[in-house]
Design a protein around this motif. Structure first.
Motif, mmCIF file in Angstrom:
data_model
loop_
_atom_site.group_PDB
_atom_site.id
_atom_site.type_symbol
_atom_site.label_atom_id
_atom_site.label_comp_id
_atom_site.label_asym_id
_atom_site.label_seq_id
_atom_site.Cartn_x
_atom_site.Cartn_y
_atom_site.Cartn_z
ATOM 1 N N ASP A 207 1.071 -1.291 0.395
ATOM 2 C CA ASP A 207 0.224 -0.193 -0.498
ATOM 3 C C ASP A 207 0.642 1.229 0.228
ATOM 4 O O ASP A 207 2.038 1.676 0.800
ATOM 5 N N PRO A 208 0.264 1.944 -1.256
ATOM 6 C CA PRO A 208 1.804 2.959 -0.747
ATOM 7 C C PRO A 208 1.441 4.696 -0.357
ATOM 8 O O PRO A 208 2.583 5.496 0.531
ATOM 9 N N TYR A 209 0.615 4.196 0.659
ATOM 10 C CA TYR A 209 -0.650 5.450 1.380
ATOM 11 C C TYR A 209 0.371 4.871 2.487
ATOM 12 O O TYR A 209 0.557 5.838 3.620
ATOM 13 N N ALA A 210 0.836 3.450 3.051
ATOM 14 C CA ALA A 210 1.708 3.276 4.228
ATOM 15 C C ALA A 210 2.398 3.887 4.675
ATOM 16 O O ALA A 210 3.020 3.919 6.033
ATOM 17 N N TYR A 211 3.239 4.626 3.373
ATOM 18 C CA TYR A 211 4.869 4.968 4.047
ATOM 19 C C TYR A 211 4.734 6.010 3.817
ATOM 20 O O TYR A 211 5.477 6.871 3.643
ATOM 21 N N LEU A 212 3.369 7.266 3.844
ATOM 22 C CA LEU A 212 2.990 8.309 3.590
ATOM 23 C C LEU A 212 3.462 9.308 5.398
ATOM 24 O O LEU A 212 2.465 8.477 6.034
ATOM 25 N N GLU A 213 4.313 9.684 5.821
ATOM 26 C CA GLU A 213 4.333 10.254 6.434
ATOM 27 C C GLU A 213 4.286 12.057 6.418
ATOM 28 O O GLU A 213 4.413 12.527 6.088
ATOM 29 N N ARG A 214 2.927 12.455 7.403
ATOM 30 C CA ARG A 214 2.364 14.183 7.241
ATOM 31 C C ARG A 214 3.394 14.451 8.543
ATOM 32 O O ARG A 214 2.537 13.685 9.766
ATOM 33 N N PRO A 215 3.470 15.845 8.124
ATOM 34 C CA PRO A 215 3.939 16.559 10.038
ATOM 35 C C PRO A 215 3.365 17.063 10.882
ATOM 36 O O PRO A 215 2.216 16.887 9.734
ATOM 37 N N PRO A 216 3.064 17.068 12.012
ATOM 38 C CA PRO A 216 1.637 16.554 12.724
ATOM 39 C C PRO A 216 1.771 18.678 12.519
ATOM 40 O O PRO A 216 2.274 19.790 11.982
ATOM 41 N N HIS A 217 0.372 19.074 12.670
ATOM 42 C CA HIS A 217 -0.199 20.542 12.616
ATOM 43 C C HIS A 217 -0.032 21.101 13.067
ATOM 44 O O HIS A 217 -0.706 21.035 14.390
ATOM 45 N N ARG A 218 0.470 22.116 13.153
ATOM 46 C CA ARG A 218 0.323 23.712 14.332
ATOM 47 C C ARG A 218 -1.441 24.047 13.914
ATOM 48 O O ARG A 218 -1.641 24.772 13.329
ATOM 49 N N ARG A 219 -1.582 23.947 15.490
ATOM 50 C CA ARG A 219 -3.250 24.796 14.937
ATOM 51 C C ARG A 219 -3.149 25.901 15.322
ATOM 52 O O ARG A 219 -2.760 26.582 16.184
ATOM 53 N N VAL A 220 -3.585 26.740 14.517
ATOM 54 C CA VAL A 220 -3.797 28.662 14.374
ATOM 55 C C VAL A 220 -5.698 28.989 14.902
ATOM 56 O O VAL A 220 -6.430 28.457 13.935
#
Length: 98
Positions: free
Chosen positions: A63-76
Motif C-alpha cells: 500500500d503506497p499510503y502506508a509509507y506516507l508521513e505527514r508532519p504534525p499541524h500546528r493549529r492556528v
C-alpha cells in the motif's frame, strides 16, 4: 508537506521480495516494467520518482499510503494569532518610561 518514508518502504519491499523468494534478477524478470537499478534503489532506501514508487508498490502488493508521513499541524486560532507580538516589548532607553 507530506513525505514518503523510503527507509520503511525499503525494509518492507525487501521483506516482500524475500517472502516471494525473489532476488533482484528474478524480480526484474518477473516484473518487466522494472530494472535492476530501480529495484536496487528501492531496497537501499533511496528516493524514487513517484511513478517508480507506485509501480513497485503495485508489483509487490504494498500500500503506497502506508509509507506516507505527514508532519504534525500546528493549529492556528484567533487566540494564538492575537497572542503574537508584532514587536517584542523592550525597556525604554531613556529610563523615564516613555
Amino acid at each position: 508537506m507530506a513525505e514518503v518514508s523510503f527507509l520503511r518502504f525499503a525494509n518492507d519491499f525487501q521483506d516482500r521480495l524475500n517472502a516471494l523468494g525473489y532476488s533482484l534478477r528474478r524480480a526484474e524478470e518477473q516484473w518487466p516494467d522494472t530494472d535492476r537499478a530501480m529495484l536496487s534503489r528501492a531496497i537501499n532506501g533511496k528516493t524514487l520518482s513517484a511513478g517508480n514508487y507506485l509501480l513497485l508498490c503495485e508489483m509487490a502488493g504494498l500500500d503506497p499510503y502506508a509509507y506516507l508521513e505527514r508532519p504534525p499541524h500546528r493549529r492556528v486560532t484567533l487566540k494564538s494569532i492575537s497572542d503574537q507580538w508584532v514587536t517584542p516589548p523592550v525597556p525604554c532607553e531613556t529610563g523615564d518610561g516613555r
